[in-house]
Write a protein that holds these residues in place. Structure first.
Motif, PDB file in Angstrom:
ATOM      1  N   GLU A 194      15.533   2.447  -5.499  1.00  0.00           N
ATOM      2  CA  GLU A 194      16.227   3.119  -4.395  1.00  0.00           C
ATOM      3  C   GLU A 194      15.223   3.479  -3.284  1.00  0.00           C
ATOM      4  O   GLU A 194      15.455   3.236  -2.097  1.00  0.00           O
ATOM      5  CB  GLU A 194      16.880   4.389  -4.962  1.00  0.00           C
ATOM      6  N   ARG A 195      14.086   4.020  -3.687  1.00  0.00           N
ATOM      7  CA  ARG A 195      13.061   4.430  -2.712  1.00  0.00           C
ATOM      8  C   ARG A 195      12.527   3.222  -1.957  1.00  0.00           C
ATOM      9  O   ARG A 195      12.304   3.268  -0.745  1.00  0.00           O
ATOM     10  CB  ARG A 195      11.932   5.155  -3.456  1.00  0.00           C
ATOM     11  N   PHE A 196      12.321   2.122  -2.681  1.00  0.00           N
ATOM     12  CA  PHE A 196      11.841   0.873  -2.076  1.00  0.00           C
ATOM     13  C   PHE A 196      12.757   0.430  -0.939  1.00  0.00           C
ATOM     14  O   PHE A 196      12.288  -0.008   0.115  1.00  0.00           O
ATOM     15  CB  PHE A 196      11.744  -0.226  -3.143  1.00  0.00           C
ATOM     16  N   THR A 197      14.075   0.570  -1.144  1.00  0.00           N
ATOM     17  CA  THR A 197      15.009   0.064  -0.131  1.00  0.00           C
ATOM     18  C   THR A 197      14.875   0.818   1.194  1.00  0.00           C
ATOM     19  O   THR A 197      15.330   0.337   2.214  1.00  0.00           O
ATOM     20  CB  THR A 197      16.476   0.156  -0.616  1.00  0.00           C
ATOM     21  N   ARG A 198      14.247   2.002   1.152  1.00  0.00           N
ATOM     22  CA  ARG A 198      14.043   2.784   2.386  1.00  0.00           C
ATOM     23  C   ARG A 198      12.709   2.477   3.045  1.00  0.00           C
ATOM     24  O   ARG A 198      12.340   3.102   4.040  1.00  0.00           O
ATOM     25  CB  ARG A 198      14.115   4.283   2.069  1.00  0.00           C
ATOM     26  N   GLU A 199      11.940   1.572   2.465  1.00  0.00           N
ATOM     27  CA  GLU A 199      10.606   1.258   2.993  1.00  0.00           C
ATOM     28  C   GLU A 199      10.577  -0.039   3.793  1.00  0.00           C
ATOM     29  O   GLU A 199       9.526  -0.419   4.307  1.00  0.00           O
ATOM     30  CB  GLU A 199       9.587   1.180   1.843  1.00  0.00           C
ATOM     31  N   ILE A 200      11.700  -0.759   3.892  1.00  0.00           N
ATOM     32  CA  ILE A 200      11.704  -2.048   4.594  1.00  0.00           C
ATOM     33  C   ILE A 200      11.846  -1.844   6.103  1.00  0.00           C
ATOM     34  O   ILE A 200      10.966  -2.225   6.877  1.00  0.00           O
ATOM     35  CB  ILE A 200      12.840  -2.962   4.065  1.00  0.00           C
ATOM     36  N   ALA A 201      12.937  -1.177   6.503  1.00  0.00           N
ATOM     37  CA  ALA A 201      13.202  -1.017   7.938  1.00  0.00           C
ATOM     38  C   ALA A 201      12.066  -0.315   8.680  1.00  0.00           C
ATOM     39  O   ALA A 201      11.738  -0.701   9.814  1.00  0.00           O
ATOM     40  CB  ALA A 201      14.527  -0.279   8.142  1.00  0.00           C
ATOM     41  N   PRO A 202      11.429   0.703   8.104  1.00  0.00           N
ATOM     42  CA  PRO A 202      10.349   1.369   8.845  1.00  0.00           C
ATOM     43  C   PRO A 202       9.232   0.432   9.291  1.00  0.00           C
ATOM     44  O   PRO A 202       8.545   0.704  10.276  1.00  0.00           O
ATOM     45  CB  PRO A 202       9.831   2.409   7.842  1.00  0.00           C
ATOM     46  N   LEU A 203       9.057  -0.687   8.590  1.00  0.00           N
ATOM     47  CA  LEU A 203       8.003  -1.630   8.974  1.00  0.00           C
ATOM     48  C   LEU A 203       8.205  -2.163  10.392  1.00  0.00           C
ATOM     49  O   LEU A 203       7.250  -2.613  11.031  1.00  0.00           O
ATOM     50  CB  LEU A 203       7.979  -2.810   7.999  1.00  0.00           C
ATOM     51  N   VAL A 204       9.430  -2.121  10.861  1.00  0.00           N
ATOM     52  CA  VAL A 204       9.743  -2.676  12.171  1.00  0.00           C
ATOM     53  C   VAL A 204       8.962  -1.944  13.269  1.00  0.00           C
ATOM     54  O   VAL A 204       8.475  -2.561  14.215  1.00  0.00           O
ATOM     55  CB  VAL A 204      11.266  -2.594  12.405  1.00  0.00           C
ATOM     56  N   LEU A 205       8.855  -0.621  13.128  1.00  0.00           N
ATOM     57  CA  LEU A 205       8.150   0.160  14.152  1.00  0.00           C
ATOM     58  C   LEU A 205       6.773   0.622  13.700  1.00  0.00           C
ATOM     59  O   LEU A 205       6.050   1.231  14.473  1.00  0.00           O
ATOM     60  CB  LEU A 205       8.987   1.382  14.558  1.00  0.00           C
ATOM     61  N   THR A 206       6.434   0.379  12.449  1.00  0.00           N
ATOM     62  CA  THR A 206       5.165   0.923  11.935  1.00  0.00           C
ATOM     63  C   THR A 206       4.272  -0.163  11.348  1.00  0.00           C
ATOM     64  O   THR A 206       3.374   0.145  10.572  1.00  0.00           O
ATOM     65  CB  THR A 206       5.431   1.964  10.826  1.00  0.00           C
TER      66      THR A 206
ATOM     67  N   GLN B 222       0.840  -1.208   0.000  1.00  0.00           N
ATOM     68  CA  GLN B 222       0.000   0.000   0.000  1.00  0.00           C
ATOM     69  C   GLN B 222       0.874   1.256   0.000  1.00  0.00           C
ATOM     70  O   GLN B 222       0.617   2.214  -0.718  1.00  0.00           O
ATOM     71  CB  GLN B 222      -0.926  -0.012   1.225  1.00  0.00           C
ATOM     72  N   ARG B 223       1.945   1.216   0.810  1.00  0.00           N
ATOM     73  CA  ARG B 223       2.843   2.384   0.862  1.00  0.00           C
ATOM     74  C   ARG B 223       3.511   2.622  -0.490  1.00  0.00           C
ATOM     75  O   ARG B 223       3.636   3.767  -0.927  1.00  0.00           O
ATOM     76  CB  ARG B 223       3.908   2.189   1.950  1.00  0.00           C
ATOM     77  N   LEU B 224       3.945   1.552  -1.122  1.00  0.00           N
ATOM     78  CA  LEU B 224       4.595   1.692  -2.443  1.00  0.00           C
ATOM     79  C   LEU B 224       3.598   2.258  -3.451  1.00  0.00           C
ATOM     80  O   LEU B 224       3.935   3.128  -4.269  1.00  0.00           O
ATOM     81  CB  LEU B 224       5.146   0.339  -2.930  1.00  0.00           C
ATOM     82  N   ALA B 225       2.342   1.797  -3.369  1.00  0.00           N
ATOM     83  CA  ALA B 225       1.310   2.301  -4.292  1.00  0.00           C
ATOM     84  C   ALA B 225       1.029   3.774  -4.014  1.00  0.00           C
ATOM     85  O   ALA B 225       0.910   4.582  -4.945  1.00  0.00           O
ATOM     86  CB  ALA B 225       0.040   1.471  -4.148  1.00  0.00           C
ATOM     87  N   ASP B 226       0.945   4.127  -2.728  1.00  0.00           N
ATOM     88  CA  ASP B 226       0.667   5.527  -2.369  1.00  0.00           C
ATOM     89  C   ASP B 226       1.778   6.462  -2.836  1.00  0.00           C
ATOM     90  O   ASP B 226       1.534   7.623  -3.141  1.00  0.00           O
ATOM     91  CB  ASP B 226       0.484   5.661  -0.849  1.00  0.00           C
ATOM     92  N   LEU B 227       3.014   5.929  -2.877  1.00  0.00           N
ATOM     93  CA  LEU B 227       4.146   6.755  -3.338  1.00  0.00           C
ATOM     94  C   LEU B 227       4.141   6.899  -4.858  1.00  0.00           C
ATOM     95  O   LEU B 227       4.892   7.690  -5.415  1.00  0.00           O
ATOM     96  CB  LEU B 227       5.474   6.132  -2.892  1.00  0.00           C
ATOM     97  N   GLY B 228       3.310   6.105  -5.520  1.00  0.00           N
ATOM     98  CA  GLY B 228       3.209   6.176  -6.975  1.00  0.00           C
ATOM     99  C   GLY B 228       4.452   5.685  -7.700  1.00  0.00           C
ATOM    100  O   GLY B 228       4.767   6.151  -8.789  1.00  0.00           O
ATOM    101  N   LEU B 229       5.158   4.746  -7.079  1.00  0.00           N
ATOM    102  CA  LEU B 229       6.391   4.246  -7.696  1.00  0.00           C
ATOM    103  C   LEU B 229       6.056   3.244  -8.796  1.00  0.00           C
ATOM    104  O   LEU B 229       5.215   2.361  -8.608  1.00  0.00           O
ATOM    105  CB  LEU B 229       7.268   3.568  -6.641  1.00  0.00           C
ATOM    106  N   GLY B 230       6.732   3.396  -9.929  1.00  0.00           N
ATOM    107  CA  GLY B 230       6.451   2.504 -11.056  1.00  0.00           C
ATOM    108  C   GLY B 230       7.415   1.330 -11.088  1.00  0.00           C
ATOM    109  O   GLY B 230       8.587   1.480 -11.422  1.00  0.00           O
TER     110      GLY B 230
END
Lengths: 117, 454
Positions: B400-412, B348-356
């Motif tokens: 590149e943006r995707f790689t910054r979305e993994i760790a945040p899942l730990v607390l969110t 959902q986060r990746l979709a909201d960011l509009g990443l292709g």
């Protein structure tokens, strides 16, 4: 007749060629090879891998008591493009050994306890 | 009888293997295959940064280590370690020989002419479309992205180098099987148009080209009974003048050479078994006869073959895009449900960011990563599940943006999550493989064999 997983009748190794995986299925005993030829048909293997591959080809190697299967479009792009853990199709071999085929009940009774050994 | 020992099954194989093959018993040739389908492009990239690079670098320190043994025992080497810079590789081996005080005692055979990167436009212009063998697309579709292009050469230049007195033959893109065929044909003086002999040597090469995978490594049948794998014996072919051969390994080594171990390797990466095509001929794998001829000895005979085709395969590597794979581990209880929930949040986060992305692939390691839906539902009490999510795109930015979305899942995201100590996943460049065919008459006149002396 009863159903028996291929793991009790065969061993296998798999590899890749582009986006195609191959599985070589080898009878554990020469006497099992005719059973494999009869029961592990192209159509049954295609059904087993339905949704995972686009098409299946089968080749016979009676000299090695083996069948070779080509599983097309099995690797999600294959090679370096694929995002799969098994991008090179190394463990499609044991995925085929999950398949069940009909065998005489006596043979199944004899082979199944091998699980415990 | 001529003995050919496998020393490496791929670039990165067990570094001790070639040393033990040389010192563990009598052999005549050490055969080392370094090139997989996209290896050439990696080497091309290294060469573009440093013109002296572009070959399997570890081959040189290995040679430096074993050259005195090779000279003393009269063992010769065939290897495609030269990659896209066989000359640089050959010169480095010569320097290594000099450092070991072997001046005047080592000749290196240098095989070149497989590299057609600089000729692609000329070849396309003259009517060779170099279509992708799988998809049929013409090379012009991706011409600007091409990184390397090499024709697969067969045994001929290796035979020529050995005839010229080479002790170490260094090549670029020679087939894995050619590295074994070359020594056999040189030793027996067979005609390269004796197709049954070509087929026999091809099968011998295929059996040993993946190293220990023929002698107990990765052996499924009776794997628990395979002993001594801390010191696996790599396979050795003992070729006889009638075209039959024995597959064996050195005494005192681990692993096993048996009809099942050889059969598993024979079917590895197999296509149509009646038609195993190499630049040297066509082998019919349905004619192979195997027989256990003693402990760790399998006799291979009866092999029939057919003439070579007028075409050579060309291995082209091209820049495709970028990918990254991130993982997190979810613990009991309800580990699988937590991992699935995390996947949903991330998507959902990746979709909201509009990443292709060209593709997003989720696997649950422990549940479905190896056998997909065939594994069935996981045990409800499964102790842990690894969420493994990969993305691929033509552009770097979304990956590149995707790689910054993994760790945040730990607390969110969902609870009981661990296993993120590695930090952000790396963005990888994707170099893809484009197999094509070309008329061998375009390639063979340009193949060169030089004998260089230390």
């Amino acid at each position: 007749m009863t159903r028996l997983q291929l793991r009790y009748l065969a061993h296998a190794r798999s590899g890749d060629k582009g986006n195609t995986a191959n599985v070589g299925l080898i009878a554990l005993e020469p006497g099992y090879y005719p059973i494999l030829v009869r029961e592990v048909t192209r159509a049954r293997v295609a059904r087993h891998f339905k949704g995972m591959v686009s098409a299946v080809e089968r080749f016979e190697l009676p000299n090695l008591n083996a069948l070779n299967f080509l599983l097309h479009d099995a690797l999600d792009g294959g090679g370096t493009i694929s995002l799969k853990t098994d991008a090179q199709g190394k463990v499609y071999s044991t995925a085929l050994l999950r398949m069940e085929i009909p065998v005489p009940a006596a043979l199944a009774r004899r082979l199944r306890p091998a699980r415990a050994r | 009888m001529v003995r050919i020992a496998a020393g490496q099954g791929f670039w990165g194989d067990w570094p001790e293997a070639p040393v033990r093959q040389v010192r563990g018993g009598p052999i005549d040739y050490l055969m080392m295959d370094y090139l997989a389908e996209v290896t050439m492009s990696i080497m091309q990239k290294q060469k573009s940064r440093d013109p002296r690079a572009g070959y399997a670098r570890d081959f040189v320190p290995l040679m430096e280590r074993i050259l005195p043994d090779l000279v003393e025992r009269g063992i010769k080497v065939t290897s495609n370690a030269g990659g896209v810079n066989p000359r640089g590789c050959a010169e480095a081996v010569l320097e290594a020989a000099r450092r070991r005080g072997l001046q005047g005692r080592v000749k290196v055979g240098l095989v070149s002419g497989d590299d057609i990167l600089g000729r692609l436009d000329e070849l396309i212009g003259r009517g060779h479309p170099l279509n992708d063998m799988e998809t049929g697309r013409p090379l012009s579709d991706i011409r600007d992205q091409v990184l390397s292009a090499n024709a697969y050469l067969g045994m001929a230049p290796i035979v020529e180098a050995l005839r010229g007195g080479a002790d170490v033959v260094v090549t670029g893109r020679v087939t894995d099987t050619g590295l074994t065929l070359g020594p056999i044909f040189h030793e027996f003086g067979w005609s390269p148009e004796d197709w049954d002999k070509v087929a026999a040597g091809t099968v011998a090469g295929h059996i040993i080209e993946c190293g220990a995978q023929a002698s107990g490594g990765n052996l499924l049948r009776g794997w628990r009974a395979v002993k001594g794998m801390a010191n696996p014996g790599f396979p050795i072919v003992e070729a006889a003048a009638d075209g039959s051969f024995i597959v064996t390994k050195h005494p005192g080594t681990g692993g096993v050479v048996s009809v099942p171990s050889v059969t598993e390797q024979l079917v590895y990466e197999m296509g149509d078994p009646r038609s195993y095509i190499t630049p040297d001929g066509i082998a019919d794998f349905t004619t192979i006869r195997l027989r256990q001829a003693g402990r760790d000895r399998v006799r291979v005979s009866g092999i029939r073959g057919g003439p070579r085709t007028p075409l050579l395969k060309v291995s082209i590597a091209y820049f495709y895009g970028y990918k990254a794979v991130g993982t997190l581990v979810y613990a009991w209880p309800e580990a699988y449900d937590k991992a699935r929930a995390a996947d949903k949040v991330l998507r959902q986060r990746l979709a909201d960011l509009g990443l292709g992305f060209e593709q997003i692939l989720t696997e649950f390691v422990g549940v479905d990563a190896t056998h997909g839906r065939l594994s069935g539902p996981p045990h409800p009490d499964i102790p842990e599940v690894q969420l493994r999510i990969g993305v691929r795109a033509r552009e770097r930015e979304p990956v590149e943006r995707f790689t910054r979305e993994i760790a945040p899942l730990v607390l969110t995201g969902p609870p009981s999550v661990t296993g993120f100590a590695g930090g952000r996943p790396a963005v990888e460049e994707v170099v893809a493989y484009w197999p094509a065919l070309i008329d061998r008459r375009e390639i063979e006149p340009g193949v060169r064999v030089e004998i260089l002396e230390a």
